[in-house]
Design a protein around this motif. Structure first.
Motif, PDB file in Angstrom:
ATOM      1  N   ASP A   8      36.651  38.236  38.947  1.00  0.00           N
ATOM      2  CA  ASP A   8      36.956  38.498  37.536  1.00  0.00           C
ATOM      3  C   ASP A   8      37.596  39.871  37.360  1.00  0.00           C
ATOM      4  O   ASP A   8      38.551  40.034  36.597  1.00  0.00           O
ATOM      5  CB  ASP A   8      35.688  38.421  36.677  1.00  0.00           C
ATOM      6  CG  ASP A   8      35.189  36.999  36.505  1.00  0.00           C
ATOM      7  OD1 ASP A   8      35.973  36.064  36.748  1.00  0.00           O
ATOM      8  OD2 ASP A   8      34.014  36.830  36.125  1.00  0.00           O
ATOM      9  N   HIS A  11      41.093  39.762  38.786  1.00  0.00           N
ATOM     10  CA  HIS A  11      41.970  39.056  37.845  1.00  0.00           C
ATOM     11  C   HIS A  11      42.424  39.999  36.722  1.00  0.00           C
ATOM     12  O   HIS A  11      43.609  40.058  36.384  1.00  0.00           O
ATOM     13  CB  HIS A  11      41.232  37.850  37.249  1.00  0.00           C
ATOM     14  CG  HIS A  11      41.982  37.174  36.138  1.00  0.00           C
ATOM     15  ND1 HIS A  11      41.823  37.530  34.821  1.00  0.00           N
ATOM     16  CD2 HIS A  11      42.913  36.194  36.161  1.00  0.00           C
ATOM     17  CE1 HIS A  11      42.618  36.801  34.072  1.00  0.00           C
ATOM     18  NE2 HIS A  11      43.286  35.969  34.853  1.00  0.00           N
ATOM     19  N   THR A  12      41.478  40.739  36.160  1.00  0.00           N
ATOM     20  CA  THR A  12      41.805  41.656  35.074  1.00  0.00           C
ATOM     21  C   THR A  12      42.785  42.731  35.544  1.00  0.00           C
ATOM     22  O   THR A  12      43.749  43.048  34.840  1.00  0.00           O
ATOM     23  CB  THR A  12      40.533  42.314  34.516  1.00  0.00           C
ATOM     24  OG1 THR A  12      39.661  41.289  34.029  1.00  0.00           O
ATOM     25  CG2 THR A  12      40.843  43.286  33.396  1.00  0.00           C
ATOM     26  N   THR A  60      40.180  34.307  31.569  1.00  0.00           N
ATOM     27  CA  THR A  60      40.692  33.606  32.749  1.00  0.00           C
ATOM     28  C   THR A  60      41.241  32.238  32.369  1.00  0.00           C
ATOM     29  O   THR A  60      41.854  31.569  33.191  1.00  0.00           O
ATOM     30  CB  THR A  60      39.577  33.442  33.811  1.00  0.00           C
ATOM     31  OG1 THR A  60      38.459  32.780  33.201  1.00  0.00           O
ATOM     32  CG2 THR A  60      39.152  34.791  34.358  1.00  0.00           C
TER      33      THR A  60
END
Length: 171
Positions: A8, A11-12, A60
């Motif tokens: 996560d 991804h950010t 996401t």
């Protein structure tokens, strides 16, 4: 609660950097007008851009491509509205307000100030900000379309810059 999983966070970081670059590129391509002083329409577009970028960064469920398309659409719409505004006075009247004369020859137009929701204190602050200590020395105060004040000196020249200003003394 305080820490998320590695994917996560990755991804950010990745999507955030790429979305930021896409936004900067689109704003550069759309021209200076996109980043000009804001009227109501520009403000809405700016808030929508920020919201869209935040969604791309933190969700996401939204792909980078989908978010970039959404950002591109907002920038394109802003560009189209700005272009149409420069070509059509009727269209411009729909999306932008007109400047308003609030003071002429040192006399405040209280009715105009009430309609525009401008307090006396704000008027006096604008006059002081323009470098004047006395209202009598001020020719005009105009509330501009972006909410700022223009303070113009008293003078003998005809006020040609006031041609599009609504109010009793504007031509």
């Amino acid at each position: 609660m305080f820490f998320q999983s590695g994917p996560d966070i990755a991804h950010t970081l990745v999507v955030g950097a790429l979305a930021y670059l896409a936004l900067v590129a689109m704003l550069r391509l759309s021209g200076k007008r996109t980043l000009a002083k804001m009227n109501a329409f520009d403000f809405v577009v700016t808030v929508a851009l920020g919201s869209t970028l935040a969604t791309v960064l933190l969700s996401t469920d939204v792909s980078l491509l989908r978010g970039s398309i959404a950002i591109g659409l907002l920038v394109l719409l802003q560009f189209v509205v700005a272009s149409l505004s420069t070509r059509s006075e009727a269209f411009q009247a729909v999306v932008k307000s007109r400047p308003r004369l609030l003071l002429e020859a040192g006399v405040m137009d209280r009715a105009a100030m009430r309609e525009e929701r401008v307090a006396t204190e704000e008027m006096l602050a604008a006059v002081r900000g323009g470098g004047y200590a006395r209202l009598e020395d001020v020719g005009y105060v105009v509330l501009e379309t972006d909410g700022s004040f223009s303070v113009l000196p008293e003078g003998n020249a005809p006020p040609t810059a006031l041609a599009n200003v609504t109010g009793k003394g504007a031509q």
